[in-house]
Design a protein around this motif. Structure first.
Motif, PDB file in Angstrom:
ATOM      1  N   GLY A   1     -58.066 -20.090 -46.038  1.00  0.00           N
ATOM      2  CA  GLY A   1     -57.870 -20.775 -47.318  1.00  0.00           C
ATOM      3  C   GLY A   1     -58.786 -20.243 -48.405  1.00  0.00           C
ATOM      4  O   GLY A   1     -59.279 -19.115 -48.318  1.00  0.00           O
ATOM      5  N   ASP A   2     -59.021 -21.058 -49.425  1.00  0.00           N
ATOM      6  CA  ASP A   2     -59.881 -20.643 -50.530  1.00  0.00           C
ATOM      7  C   ASP A   2     -60.501 -21.899 -51.151  1.00  0.00           C
ATOM      8  O   ASP A   2     -59.812 -22.681 -51.812  1.00  0.00           O
ATOM      9  CB  ASP A   2     -59.035 -19.886 -51.572  1.00  0.00           C
ATOM     10  CG  ASP A   2     -59.899 -19.250 -52.660  1.00  0.00           C
ATOM     11  OD1 ASP A   2     -60.955 -19.840 -53.012  1.00  0.00           O
ATOM     12  OD2 ASP A   2     -59.528 -18.171 -53.166  1.00  0.00           O
TER      13      ASP A   2
ATOM     14  N   CYS B   1     -52.709 -16.716 -50.337  1.00  0.00           N
ATOM     15  CA  CYS B   1     -53.477 -17.935 -50.628  1.00  0.00           C
ATOM     16  C   CYS B   1     -54.294 -18.418 -49.436  1.00  0.00           C
ATOM     17  O   CYS B   1     -55.455 -18.790 -49.580  1.00  0.00           O
ATOM     18  CB  CYS B   1     -52.538 -19.057 -51.073  1.00  0.00           C
ATOM     19  SG  CYS B   1     -51.725 -18.720 -52.646  1.00  0.00           S
ATOM     20  N   HIS B   2     -53.681 -18.423 -48.250  1.00  0.00           N
ATOM     21  CA  HIS B   2     -54.365 -19.030 -47.106  1.00  0.00           C
ATOM     22  C   HIS B   2     -55.172 -18.027 -46.284  1.00  0.00           C
ATOM     23  O   HIS B   2     -55.858 -18.431 -45.338  1.00  0.00           O
ATOM     24  CB  HIS B   2     -53.354 -19.748 -46.203  1.00  0.00           C
ATOM     25  CG  HIS B   2     -52.783 -21.003 -46.821  1.00  0.00           C
ATOM     26  ND1 HIS B   2     -53.511 -22.162 -46.944  1.00  0.00           N
ATOM     27  CD2 HIS B   2     -51.572 -21.265 -47.366  1.00  0.00           C
ATOM     28  CE1 HIS B   2     -52.764 -23.101 -47.531  1.00  0.00           C
ATOM     29  NE2 HIS B   2     -51.585 -22.577 -47.804  1.00  0.00           N
TER      30      HIS B   2
ATOM     31  N   LYS C   1     -60.157 -22.439 -54.911  1.00  0.00           N
ATOM     32  CA  LYS C   1     -58.807 -22.717 -55.412  1.00  0.00           C
ATOM     33  C   LYS C   1     -58.172 -23.934 -54.759  1.00  0.00           C
ATOM     34  O   LYS C   1     -56.991 -24.194 -54.944  1.00  0.00           O
ATOM     35  CB  LYS C   1     -57.921 -21.488 -55.186  1.00  0.00           C
ATOM     36  CG  LYS C   1     -58.316 -20.330 -56.075  1.00  0.00           C
ATOM     37  CD  LYS C   1     -57.361 -19.172 -55.888  1.00  0.00           C
ATOM     38  CE  LYS C   1     -57.656 -18.057 -56.872  1.00  0.00           C
ATOM     39  NZ  LYS C   1     -57.046 -16.795 -56.426  1.00  0.00           N
TER      40      LYS C   1
ATOM     41  N   TYR D   1     -57.334 -24.309 -51.700  1.00  0.00           N
ATOM     42  CA  TYR D   1     -56.362 -23.960 -50.668  1.00  0.00           C
ATOM     43  C   TYR D   1     -56.979 -24.269 -49.302  1.00  0.00           C
ATOM     44  O   TYR D   1     -58.067 -23.779 -48.993  1.00  0.00           O
ATOM     45  CB  TYR D   1     -55.980 -22.476 -50.738  1.00  0.00           C
ATOM     46  CG  TYR D   1     -55.325 -22.056 -52.047  1.00  0.00           C
ATOM     47  CD1 TYR D   1     -54.635 -22.989 -52.823  1.00  0.00           C
ATOM     48  CD2 TYR D   1     -55.398 -20.746 -52.485  1.00  0.00           C
ATOM     49  CE1 TYR D   1     -54.040 -22.608 -54.015  1.00  0.00           C
ATOM     50  CE2 TYR D   1     -54.794 -20.352 -53.685  1.00  0.00           C
ATOM     51  CZ  TYR D   1     -54.122 -21.290 -54.442  1.00  0.00           C
ATOM     52  OH  TYR D   1     -53.540 -20.910 -55.622  1.00  0.00           O
TER      53      TYR D   1
ATOM     54  N   ASN E   1     -48.420 -28.085 -54.304  1.00  0.00           N
ATOM     55  CA  ASN E   1     -48.527 -27.002 -55.269  1.00  0.00           C
ATOM     56  C   ASN E   1     -47.133 -26.375 -55.479  1.00  0.00           C
ATOM     57  O   ASN E   1     -46.549 -25.855 -54.534  1.00  0.00           O
ATOM     58  CB  ASN E   1     -49.496 -25.956 -54.709  1.00  0.00           C
ATOM     59  CG  ASN E   1     -49.793 -24.867 -55.713  1.00  0.00           C
ATOM     60  OD1 ASN E   1     -48.988 -24.571 -56.591  1.00  0.00           O
ATOM     61  ND2 ASN E   1     -50.951 -24.252 -55.572  1.00  0.00           N
TER      62      ASN E   1
ATOM     63  N   CYS F   1     -47.882 -15.942 -46.854  1.00  0.00           N
ATOM     64  CA  CYS F   1     -48.905 -16.998 -46.832  1.00  0.00           C
ATOM     65  C   CYS F   1     -50.323 -16.483 -47.032  1.00  0.00           C
ATOM     66  O   CYS F   1     -51.210 -17.222 -47.486  1.00  0.00           O
ATOM     67  CB  CYS F   1     -48.843 -17.782 -45.520  1.00  0.00           C
ATOM     68  SG  CYS F   1     -47.180 -18.305 -45.067  1.00  0.00           S
TER      69      CYS F   1
ATOM     70  N   MET G   1     -46.318 -23.113 -53.912  1.00  0.00           N
ATOM     71  CA  MET G   1     -46.018 -23.120 -52.479  1.00  0.00           C
ATOM     72  C   MET G   1     -44.615 -23.651 -52.228  1.00  0.00           C
ATOM     73  O   MET G   1     -43.904 -23.138 -51.352  1.00  0.00           O
ATOM     74  CB  MET G   1     -47.045 -23.972 -51.727  1.00  0.00           C
ATOM     75  CG  MET G   1     -46.652 -24.157 -50.279  1.00  0.00           C
ATOM     76  SD  MET G   1     -48.024 -24.432 -49.183  1.00  0.00           S
ATOM     77  CE  MET G   1     -47.122 -24.835 -47.679  1.00  0.00           C
TER      78      MET G   1
ATOM     79  N   VAL H   1     -61.265 -29.191 -50.802  1.00  0.00           N
ATOM     80  CA  VAL H   1     -59.941 -29.635 -50.336  1.00  0.00           C
ATOM     81  C   VAL H   1     -59.995 -31.107 -49.920  1.00  0.00           C
ATOM     82  O   VAL H   1     -59.117 -31.892 -50.280  1.00  0.00           O
ATOM     83  CB  VAL H   1     -59.457 -28.749 -49.159  1.00  0.00           C
ATOM     84  CG1 VAL H   1     -58.180 -29.319 -48.548  1.00  0.00           C
ATOM     85  CG2 VAL H   1     -59.242 -27.322 -49.619  1.00  0.00           C
TER      86      VAL H   1
ATOM     87  N   TRP I   1     -50.122 -29.285 -61.104  1.00  0.00           N
ATOM     88  CA  TRP I   1     -50.812 -29.344 -59.825  1.00  0.00           C
ATOM     89  C   TRP I   1     -52.323 -29.340 -60.022  1.00  0.00           C
ATOM     90  O   TRP I   1     -52.836 -28.580 -60.846  1.00  0.00           O
ATOM     91  CB  TRP I   1     -50.403 -28.151 -58.949  1.00  0.00           C
ATOM     92  CG  TRP I   1     -51.102 -28.159 -57.633  1.00  0.00           C
ATOM     93  CD1 TRP I   1     -50.841 -28.973 -56.575  1.00  0.00           C
ATOM     94  CD2 TRP I   1     -52.192 -27.321 -57.235  1.00  0.00           C
ATOM     95  NE1 TRP I   1     -51.714 -28.699 -55.547  1.00  0.00           N
ATOM     96  CE2 TRP I   1     -52.549 -27.695 -55.918  1.00  0.00           C
ATOM     97  CE3 TRP I   1     -52.908 -26.294 -57.859  1.00  0.00           C
ATOM     98  CZ2 TRP I   1     -53.583 -27.079 -55.211  1.00  0.00           C
ATOM     99  CZ3 TRP I   1     -53.935 -25.677 -57.161  1.00  0.00           C
ATOM    100  CH2 TRP I   1     -54.257 -26.077 -55.841  1.00  0.00           C
ATOM    101  N   ASN I   2     -53.004 -30.194 -59.268  1.00  0.00           N
ATOM    102  CA  ASN I   2     -54.464 -30.238 -59.313  1.00  0.00           C
ATOM    103  C   ASN I   2     -54.976 -30.387 -60.741  1.00  0.00           C
ATOM    104  O   ASN I   2     -55.930 -29.723 -61.149  1.00  0.00           O
ATOM    105  CB  ASN I   2     -55.044 -28.981 -58.668  1.00  0.00           C
ATOM    106  CG  ASN I   2     -56.501 -29.161 -58.285  1.00  0.00           C
ATOM    107  OD1 ASN I   2     -57.009 -30.285 -58.223  1.00  0.00           O
ATOM    108  ND2 ASN I   2     -57.188 -28.069 -58.052  1.00  0.00           N
TER     109      ASN I   2
END
Lengths: 245, 106
Positions: A173-174, A166-167, A177, A179, A206, A163, A209, A95, A40-41
């Motif tokens: 969000g972040d 991370c969110h 990261k 998110y 991700n 949730c 998730m 993002v 991921w990413n």
């Protein structure tokens, strides 16, 4: 006999496949979450995502570049409550950069968005437009769920439990990261995305998730999205009564 | 009772304006349904070199293309990009948009 048929079919289909790949307005699919060894990413290969992330976005230039985005996502960034176009205002620049790069790179399938992602000329413009979007206040009149109190309570429980790590408690969000901000997002868009993530259709998802939402029933998803579309981020929302652009 | 003449007047003027109203709605729909994003505000400055200029195009032809892209009957070329927005466009919208665009100067 069968063998011949297969060969004939393969021959017949080859030009079609070649024609599809050659269409400059359709993304060439890149292996995503469905493939083994998916990271991921992934940032190891360099590319324009990394380049854009390292550039300093110019908000003024980004405003100009955003004009083309505004035709669908609206000048305010508000998108559409029917979930066809997401709310963008106030989203983390990181993002936006990741998602546009993923769409452009054939990792997130979005044929409608793809031609626009392509028109962004380079990494600098990507950084600019992301920087501009981040400065917009989050509209408060986005699409919400049914308003069912029981569903909302169930959704809150799920959200708080699974949730927030991370969110964030307010859907913030972040940025570091990648998110996304969830506050102010349309109910229907959130439901479509989280369902696609659960079902493996959002190929740049991700895996952390996916692991969480995999066990959710449709009703669980509805509940958690009902709650997500009700949260707001203090300080980032558009002021009441402020004129919409 | 006093309202009746006003209502009548409103009804008549609406009927009289109907011809124009359709055109105005078409223009609004053309922007709102995001057609402008790809075909340009004037329907003749497309975003990509291989997107069509549609100003002045035949009304019946446009209705057919829109419906075919919406239903998936037409799935070649750039129709993938347009299919995504056709969920926004009702059968009536298709007709109104086609009527409007067909009357634009090519």
């Amino acid at each position: 006999m069968k063998k011949h048929l297969v060969i004939a079919l393969a021959l017949a289909l080859t030009p079609v496949a070649a024609a599809l790949a050659a269409n400059p307005n359709v993304a060439e699919k890149k292996a995503g979450i469905e493939a083994k060894g998916y990271v991921w990413n992934d940032q190891s290969g360099g590319g324009e995502k990394i380049e854009a992330l390292h550039k300093k976005g110019d908000v003024k230039a980004g405003k100009e570049a955003y004009e083309i985005c505004g035709a669908c996502h609206l000048p305010s960034g508000a998108g559409r409550p029917d979930g066809t176009f997401p709310q963008l205002a106030g989203q983390h620049a990181t993002v936006i950069i990741k998602q546009i790069a993923d769409i452009r790179g054939g990792l997130r399938d979005n044929p409608t968005m793809y031609p626009f992602a392509q028109t962004l000329t380079d990494a600098q413009e990507l950084a600019d437009v992301a920087a501009y979007i981040q400065t917009l206040c989050i509209p408060t009149d986005h699409g919400k769920g049914s308003g069912d109190a029981k569903l909302l309570a169930q959704g809150k429980e799920l959200y708080v439990k699974e949730c927030t790590t991370c969110h964030g408690a307010n859907g913030e969000g972040d940025a570091k990261k990648f998110y996304p901000v969830l506050a102010g997002q349309h109910y229907k868009y959130l439901l479509r995305q989280v369902t696609d993530i659960r079902d493996g259709k959002r190929r740049n998802a991700n895996p952390d998730m996916v692991k969480i939402v995999k066990k959710y029933s449709d009703k669980d998803l509805d509940a958690v999205v009902e709650y997500m579309s009700s949260i707001s981020m203090p300080g980032s929302m558009c002021k009441a009564g402020a004129k919409k652009k | 009772m006093k309202l009746l003449p006003i209502m009548l007047f409103a009804a008549v003027s609406t009927a009289m304006l109907n011809g124009q109203a359709v055109a105005a709605d078409g223009a609004k729909l053309f922007a709102e349904k995001t057609c402008t994003a790809c075909h340009g505000k004037d329907a003749k400055t497309p975003l990509m070199p291989d997107y069509p200029k549609i100003a002045g195009q035949n009304e019946a032809y446009m209705i057919k293309q829109m419906n075919d892209i919406k239903s998936g009957a037409r799935a070649n070329g750039n129709s993938a990009a347009m299919k995504g927005v056709m969920v926004l466009v009702s059968d009536q919208d298709v007709k109104d948009i086609a009527a409007y665009v067909s009357k634009l100067k090519p």
